[in-house]
Design an enzyme around this catalytic site. Structure first.
Site, PDB file in Angstrom:
ATOM      1  N   GLY A 118      -2.895   3.804  -2.511  1.00 16.47           N
ATOM      2  CA  GLY A 118      -2.984   3.090  -3.528  1.00 16.47           C
ATOM      3  C   GLY A 118      -2.769   1.094  -2.755  1.00 16.47           C
ATOM      4  N   SER A 127       0.778  -1.084  -0.142  1.00 14.70           N
ATOM      5  CA  SER A 127      -0.156   0.224  -0.202  1.00 14.70           C
ATOM      6  C   SER A 127       1.037   0.999   0.494  1.00 14.70           C
ATOM      7  CB  SER A 127      -0.332  -0.307   1.269  1.00 14.70           C
ATOM      8  OG  SER A 127      -1.710   1.137   1.767  1.00 14.70           O
ATOM      9  N   ASP A 128       0.154   2.228  -0.781  1.00 16.51           N
ATOM     10  CA  ASP A 128       1.683   3.796  -0.374  1.00 16.51           C
ATOM     11  C   ASP A 128       0.316   4.642  -0.512  1.00 16.51           C
ATOM     12  OD1 ASP A 128       2.997   6.357  -0.893  1.00 16.51           O
ATOM     13  OD2 ASP A 128       4.385   4.097  -0.902  1.00 16.51           O
ATOM     14  N   GLN A 129       0.448   5.542   0.278  1.00 21.12           N
ATOM     15  CA  GLN A 129      -0.509   6.665  -0.217  1.00 21.12           C
ATOM     16  C   GLN A 129       0.082   7.840  -0.684  1.00 21.12           C
ATOM     17  OE1 GLN A 129      -1.753   8.443   4.069  1.00 21.12           O
ATOM     18  NE2 GLN A 129      -3.772   7.900   4.016  1.00 21.12           N
TER      19      GLN A 129
END
Length: 191
Positions: A103, A66-68
Site C-alpha cells: 500500500g 507505505s505498508d506491505q
C-alpha cells in the site's frame, strides 16, 4: 513543502535516497491488527492511509506512507522476529507463489488531498531444502522483513521467478507509483 516518510523502515528510507529525495522521518504509531474479513490488499491500503493520517497529526508537509502485506495460500506473513518463525515462513513459501501487496499513500497536509494505491508483486519460490533455509537465515538474518527474505540480497537465490511492475514494491515502497504521485503534487526527482 517538506517531504515526510511515515515509517521507521530503513529499507524505505534507502529507496527514497536512491531517487535523491530528502525526507524527514516520523515513525507512526498505529494499530496494525487485521480486521475480520479484511483482504490482504485492503489491509495494506488501510495501514498506509492510517500511517499517513497519524503522522499528519504531528507534522505538516507531503507525507509518504507505505505498508506491505505478504500472503501465501491465504496465510498472512508478517515480520518473523525470530529464526524459528523465519524457518516456518520460508518452509511455507517453498515451492509456492507469495503475493506482496504494498500500500502506498501520499498525503498533502496543506490541501488535504490523498492519493492511495496498492501495488501487487508476485514471488515464486523454488523448492527449498531445510538446510538451504537454515543457511539463508544464518547468512542474511531477515528477521525484520515480511516473508523472511531480502530480495535485494541473498534472498534472490530462493526464487524461481518474480512478477510485477516495480521491483521496489517488493522491498516495501513502489517508486514508480510514488514518482507519479509526487509529480501530481509538482515534485519531480529529476528537477
Amino acid at each position: 513543502m517538506s517531504l515526510i516518510l511515515a515509517s521507521s523502515s530503513p529499507y524505505r528510507r534507502q529507496l527514497l535516497e536512491k531517487i535523491n529525495l530528502v525526507v524527514d522521518v516520523i515513525a507512526p504509531n498505529i494499530d496494525e491488527r487485521v480486521r475480520p474479513g479484511e483482504s490482504p490488499s485492503d489491509l495494506a491500503r488501510r495501514l498506509s492511509e492510517s500511517k499517513a493520517l497519524a503522522v499528519a497529526k504531528q507534522a505538516d508537509g507531503i507525507i509518504i506512507a507505505s505498508d506491505q502485506v505478504a500472503c501465501v495460500n491465504d496465510v498472512l506473513l508478517g515480520k518473523p522476529s525470530t529464526a524459528s518463525k523465519a524457518i516456518e515462513q520460508l518452509t511455507l513459501c517453498s515451492g509456492q507463489t507469495v503475493t506482496f501487496y504494498t500500500g502506498l499513500c501520499l498525503y498533502n497536509t496543506e490541501t488535504q488531498t490523498m492519493q492511495v494505491t496498492v501495488v501487487p508483486f508476485h514471488v515464486t519460490f523454488r523448492t527449498l531444502s531445510e538446510q538451504e533455509i537454515r543457511n539463508y537465515i544464518a547468512l542474511e538474518s531477515p528477521l525484520d522483513c515480511a516473508g523472511s527474505f531480502k530480495s535485494e540480497g541473498l534472498g534472490i537465490t530462493l526464487f524461481e521467478c518474480m512478477q510485477g511492475n516495480d521491483p521496489n514494491a517488493l522491498i516495501g515502497l513502489p517508486l514508480i507509483e510514488l514518482c507519479r504521485m509526487l509529480r501530481q503534487e509538482g515534485i519531480n526527482p529529476l528537477d
